[in-house]
Write a protein that holds these residues in place. Structure first.
Motif: not given
Length: 709
Positions: A495-498, A524-527, A572-576, A582-586
């Motif tokens: 998520g944007p909050d990490g 708790a926070d990936f960053s 980056a995945v955004k809504d309409d 959220y961010f998705e990646g590898s």
């Protein structure tokens, strides 16, 4: 009322000039006379028209049959003359000096076209002594056993230089004989003579023995029902050459038939053809149709006249009834119009109702209390493939999957008895191709018809495609989940909050956790795992501006505290509305590659330093060696050349020359060492020049001769 109208119309149609006659004979007599005259005129007109049409049709049939037979006969004559012309052409091309033997004759006969139309083909030629000789080119079993030479006296008198091909036959009609034992086909043996001339003299004669029946039998002329006899005559003598008579045909029938004649040429001989065409059963019946029509028309005319007379009498009696029935008819007409209006409204309502029912995507059905189908809408045919008439009266439960029969029938009977208020269940319905489709079967209500019999109404919803889609979706989710679970690289959603939303086992393994659950619960926070926080800020800024990031290399903290290197790809995945979801990646662990790169850089630095030291050593060494060599080479050259005066001993002069040569060789070696350093530095240039192989050989011998000895 229906009888009164014609009488009134007839009375109004009387011309004014016949008023006196009408006054005497009355309306009835005038009507009868007009009906009789009209009927007589129509009957006679139809008789004449039909007679003309039938006569024209008979003439067209005769012409078509004649043209067909004429075309086939001309083709057969062309085949006969063509075979003789081809045989003559072969001998013209053959030449006068060709060798004559049975082998060459058999080979020549093999290329003659349509030779099967002849019983025998004989070649007659002159030898060197001007004597005529005969040879068989082709012969069938019907060709006879007479030697070929016996035909020479009979043939040669008929050979004419001005006629290339002539036809000869016996002048007597008695020579007509049945062909193959068939009395209906009589033919005469024929000789077709083809001469080959040169220098105004006959050199060769081709003799063909045949019967015209050989080719004309294939035409199947007598198979036509209208042909009674077919005959071919010699146009010069009038003698019959071929006569084909249909079985059962008599001379009387031949006299009644229509004869069609035409002529054609066979070589220089004219042939006359006669085709007797008799009227077949069909045409004979058709020719009687006009007379039948005449009789039928006169009969109808008389019947019509009598009917008008009877109708006039009845009209007088019915006129009194018409007045009484007029009022009743008016009332009945009003009632019928009202009934018709109500019926049309009911039909329109029924069509609209049926259209709505048939447009529904589900099957709507009605059964009796035993489950037999009484009604289905049009969707039934689309889903099952069975036609509606074929399906009415069938047991609905027999069309379900055998495994569902008992359960569905038990629930249905409970509904009919009042035990249930309607139910819906999943089952499988059989289609026309023998397969079963997944459906939702619903029984909604039970009603009673006019005869107080129970009727059950329900619907069938096709869920086959939905179940297939659900199954395909489940399989796809399982497949992609398996891929994610077994991927070598780490895959995540953050998520944007990490906060880690999801992660695969490989990501947990890279970061030092036991599994993905422990990773999401502990971190708790990936960053916070980035070694340099600026890398994380740059990572988020590129995702927000560009929407993706590729091969982003950075250092992160392992769970046990040491630093590992990773290569990260994300989007980056955004809504309409463009809001970040959220961010998705590898993530790929590239620590070993980074260590290898550092080691490779150190090794390259050490190699460059060693290479530089070697180059400096070679340069210094070559400089230090060249300095004393200059003195050695210079003084040895002075002594060898005795520049300062005679040496005294000749051996010393020779020794000085050897010292000079050795010094030059050593100088050459030092120069080569310097060239090696130039090659490594990229400064060496190749100089192409001519050299003496003898000098090189002598030098090698002087250097290595002692070792070789």
């Amino acid at each position: 009322m229906s009888e009164k109208v014609p009488a009134q119309r007839t009375s109004k149609a009387v011309p004014p000039g016949l008023s006196k006659v009408v006054s005497k004979v009355g309306k009835s007599g005038l009507t009868q006379l007009m009906v009789f005259l009209n009927g007589l005129i129509l009957t006679v007109t139809a008789f004449i028209t039909l007679t003309i049409f039938i006569n024209q049709m008979r003439a067209d049939d005769i012409k078509a049959l004649t043209d067909r037979t004429k075309s086939s006969s001309i083709i057969n004559l062309s085949r006969l003359s063509g075979a003789m012309e081809a045989a003559g052409g072969i001998f013209l091309l053959r030449g006068e000096d060709a060798i004559v033997n049975q082998t060459t004759l058999t080979a020549l006969a093999g290329i003659i076209p349509d030779k099967m139309l002849f019983d025998r083909i004989i070649w007659i030629t002159q030898d060197d002594k001007k004597n005529w000789q005969a040879f068989d080119l082709y012969q069938t079993k019907a060709g006879g056993q007479i030697p070929a030479s016996d035909f020479i006296p009979a043939v040669m008198p008929h050979v004419r230089i001005d006629q290339a091909m002539v036809l000869r036959a016996d002048a007597s009609d008695a020579s007509l004989q049945p062909v193959g034992g068939n009395e209906q086909v009589m033919a005469k043996p024929l000789m077709i003579i083809r001469n080959i001339s040169s220098n105004n003299r006959v050199r060769h004669v081709i003799l063909g023995l045949t019967h015209l029946s050989t080719g004309f039998a294939d035409m199947k002329i007598l198979d036509d029902e209208g042909v009674s006899r077919f005959m071919v005559r010699d146009g010069n003598t009038g003698n019959r050459l071929l006569q084909m008579t249909k079985p059962g045909a008599t001379e009387t029938a031949a006299l009644d038939s229509t004869a069609q004649t035409w002529s054609a040429m066979l070589g220089s001989t004219p042939l006359d053809f006669t085709l007797d065409i008799q009227e077949n059963v069909r045409m004979e019946f058709i020719s009687r149709v006009p007379f039948l029509l005449l009789l039928f028309g006169l009969t109808l005319t008389m019947i019509g006249t009598l009917y008008v007379r009877s109708n006039h009498r009845q009209s007088v009696r019915l006129s009194a009834m018409n007045t009484a029935l007029t009022s009743k008819n008016t009332e009945l007409k009003n009632h019928i119009e009202e009934t018709s209006r109500l019926y049309d409204a009911m039909q329109k309502s029924e069509r609209e109702y049926r259209g709505v029912i048939d447009s529904v995507s589900d099957i709507i059905f009605e059964t009796d209390s035993n489950g037999n189908i009484l009604f289905v809408n049009a969707t039934w045919e689309k889903i099952t493939g069975f036609s509606i008439p074929h399906s009415l009266g069938r047991d609905l439960f027999d069309m379900l999957h055998p495994a569902d029969h008992e359960q569905q029938r038990f629930a249905f009977m409970s509904l009919v008895r009042g035990g249930e208020q309607g139910y819906r269940s999943f089952t499988r319905l059989q289609t026309a191709d023998g397969k079963f489709r997944a459906v939702d079967l619903a029984f909604s209500m039970v009603r009673t018809d006019n005869t107080r019999n129970a009727r059950v109404v329900g619907t069938i919803t096709d869920v086959e495609e939905r179940r297939r889609a659900e199954k395909a979706l489940a399989e796809a989710e399982k497949k992609y989940r398996t891929i994610v679970e077994n991927a070598a690289g780490g895959i995540y959603q953050i998520g944007p909050d990490g906060r880690i939303l999801s992660a695969n086992p490989a990501l947990a393994r890279i970061l030092g956790y036991k599994d993905a659950l422990e990773l999401t619960q502990t971190l708790a926070d990936f960053s916070t795992i980035y070694v340099d926080p600026r890398d994380r800020l740059r990572y988020e800024r590129e995702l927000e501006t560009m929407g993706f990031i590729r091969n982003f290399e950075t250092g992160i903290k392992h769970r046990d505290g040491h630093v590992i290197w990773i290569a990260e790809n994300a989007r980056a995945v955004k809504d309409d509305d463009g809001r970040m979801l959220y961010f998705e990646g590898s993530i790929e662990d590239i620590t070993q590659r980074k260590v290898a790169e550092q080691e490779l850089k150190g090794a390259k630095l050490q190699s460059d330093l060693a290479n530089r030291a070697k180059s400096e050593f070679l340069a210094n060494m070559s400089h230090e060696l060249r300095t004393p060599l200059n003195a050695i080479i210079g003084f040895s050259e002075i002594i060898h050349n005795q520049a300062m005066g005679p040496v005294g001993l000749p051996a010393y002069v020779e020794y000085a020359g050897d010292i000079q040569d050795s010094g030059k060789r050593l100088l050459t070696v030092i120069n080569d060492i310097l060239d090696i350093s130039r090659i490594e530095a990229g400064d060496r240039q190749l100089n192409e020049t001519l050299f003496s192989m003898k000098t090189v050989g002598d030098t090698c011998v002087s250097l290595l001769g002692a070792k070789a000895e």
